[in-house]
Design a protein around this motif. Structure first.
Motif, PDB file in Angstrom:
ATOM      1  N   GLN A 153      41.876 -51.674  59.509  1.00  0.00           N
ATOM      2  CA  GLN A 153      42.234 -50.894  59.036  1.00  0.00           C
ATOM      3  C   GLN A 153      41.177 -49.226  58.515  1.00  0.00           C
TER       4      GLN A 153
ATOM      5  N   TYR B 223      44.938 -38.511  59.042  1.00  0.00           N
ATOM      6  CA  TYR B 223      45.821 -38.552  57.321  1.00  0.00           C
ATOM      7  C   TYR B 223      44.863 -37.807  56.177  1.00  0.00           C
TER       8      TYR B 223
ATOM      9  N   ASN C  69      47.245 -34.116  54.934  1.00  0.00           N
ATOM     10  CA  ASN C  69      47.719 -33.506  55.297  1.00  0.00           C
ATOM     11  C   ASN C  69      48.215 -32.100  54.641  1.00  0.00           C
TER      12      ASN C  69
ATOM     13  N   ARG D 185      41.797 -46.358  57.553  1.00  0.00           N
ATOM     14  CA  ARG D 185      41.555 -45.435  58.857  1.00  0.00           C
ATOM     15  C   ARG D 185      41.266 -44.119  58.480  1.00  0.00           C
ATOM     16  N   GLN D 186      40.257 -43.853  57.405  1.00  0.00           N
ATOM     17  CA  GLN D 186      39.770 -41.966  57.013  1.00  0.00           C
ATOM     18  C   GLN D 186      38.405 -42.153  57.093  1.00  0.00           C
TER      19      GLN D 186
ATOM     20  N   THR E 223      54.349 -35.757  57.308  1.00  0.00           N
ATOM     21  CA  THR E 223      54.132 -36.531  58.583  1.00  0.00           C
ATOM     22  C   THR E 223      53.281 -37.701  58.046  1.00  0.00           C
ATOM     23  N   THR E 224      52.759 -38.435  59.233  1.00  0.00           N
ATOM     24  CA  THR E 224      52.018 -39.823  58.997  1.00  0.00           C
ATOM     25  C   THR E 224      51.237 -39.695  60.162  1.00  0.00           C
ATOM     26  N   ALA E 225      49.660 -38.847  60.456  1.00  0.00           N
ATOM     27  CA  ALA E 225      49.340 -38.640  61.711  1.00  0.00           C
ATOM     28  C   ALA E 225      47.509 -38.481  61.226  1.00  0.00           C
ATOM     29  N   GLU E 226      46.187 -38.941  62.764  1.00  0.00           N
ATOM     30  CA  GLU E 226      45.664 -39.006  62.220  1.00  0.00           C
ATOM     31  C   GLU E 226      45.349 -37.271  62.282  1.00  0.00           C
TER      32      GLU E 226
ATOM     33  N   CYS F  67      52.868 -31.050  56.739  1.00  0.00           N
ATOM     34  CA  CYS F  67      52.950 -32.211  55.351  1.00  0.00           C
ATOM     35  C   CYS F  67      54.420 -32.941  55.708  1.00  0.00           C
TER      36      CYS F  67
END
Length: 165
Positions: free
Chosen positions: A131, A15, A17, A88-89, A10-13, A8
Motif C-alpha cells: 500500500q 483518499y 475527501n 495509497r496516497q 466515501t473511500t476512493a482515490e 465526504c
C-alpha cells in the motif's frame, strides 16, 4: 479538504475527501499559531527532488516533492513543515494529488512555510509494503519509530538539506 477530493464519507482515490473542512489549516494553526488566510499557489512552486541519496535501504520512492513559497525562494527566513502522505496516497498511486490538493500550498504560500513531501514506495517483496505506507508498524526494522529508523533518518537528512535553502 474544503473542496477537493471524493465526496465526504466515501473511500476512493485520491483518499482526500471534500467535506468543507480545512484540516490542514486547523493543524497548521494549532502548530504555528495565528496564520494569514491561504493564498493562491503560483505555478512552479512545487518542485520534485531525488530521494535516492537519502535512502540507503530503498524504502522511499525515487522522487519526493517540496513546495517553496515565492517569498522563501529568495532565502527569506521561513518555517519548514514535513507532510507525510497516507497509505495509497503516494505519487505512485495518485500522482501529485496529495501534494497538490491536500491544502498545504495556499497556507504555505501565505505564511512562509516550506513544505517537504517525502514519498514512501510500495513493495511486493521484502519489505512487504503493497500500500506504499510509511513504516508505522516495523517493516523496516525494530528502530522504525526512532531517529535511527531508516525512513526517519532519511527524512531527517532531507530536512537538513532543505533547511539549508
Amino acid at each position: 479538504t474544503t473542496r477537493t477530493g471524493a465526496a465526504c464519507g466515501t473511500t476512493a482515490e485520491p483518499y482526500l475527501n471534500s467535506c468543507d473542512y480545512d484540516g490542514v489549516g486547523r493543524m497548521l494553526a494549532h502548530l504555528y499559531g495565528v496564520l494569514a488566510p491561504p493564498a493562491p499557489m503560483p505555478a512552479g512552486s512545487l518542485r520534485p527532488f531525488s530521494q535516492g541519496r537519502y535512502d540507503p535501504d530503498g524504502s522511499l520512492a525515487p522522487q519526493g516533492y517540496v513546495y517553496v513559497p515565492e517569498s522563501c525562494a529568495n532565502r527569506t527566513t521561513c518555517r519548514l513543515h514535513v507532510a507525510f502522505h497516507g497509505c495509497r496516497q503516494g505519487a505512485e498511486f495518485v500522482d501529485r494529488a496529495f501534494v497538490r490538493d491536500a491544502g498545504y500550498g495556499g497556507w504555505a504560500e501565505a505564511n512562509r512555510i516550506v513544505v517537504l513531501f517525502p514519498q514512501a514506495r510500495k513493495s511486493m517483496l521484502l519489505p512487504f509494503n503493497p500500500q506504499g505506507c510509511w513504516d508505522w508498524w516495523g517493516y523496516s526494522g525494530e528502530d522504525y519509530a526512532t531517529r535511527a529508523g531508516a525512513q526517519i533518518a532519511a527524512v531527517r537528512a532531507m530536512v537538513k538539506a532543505t533547511a539549508g535553502y
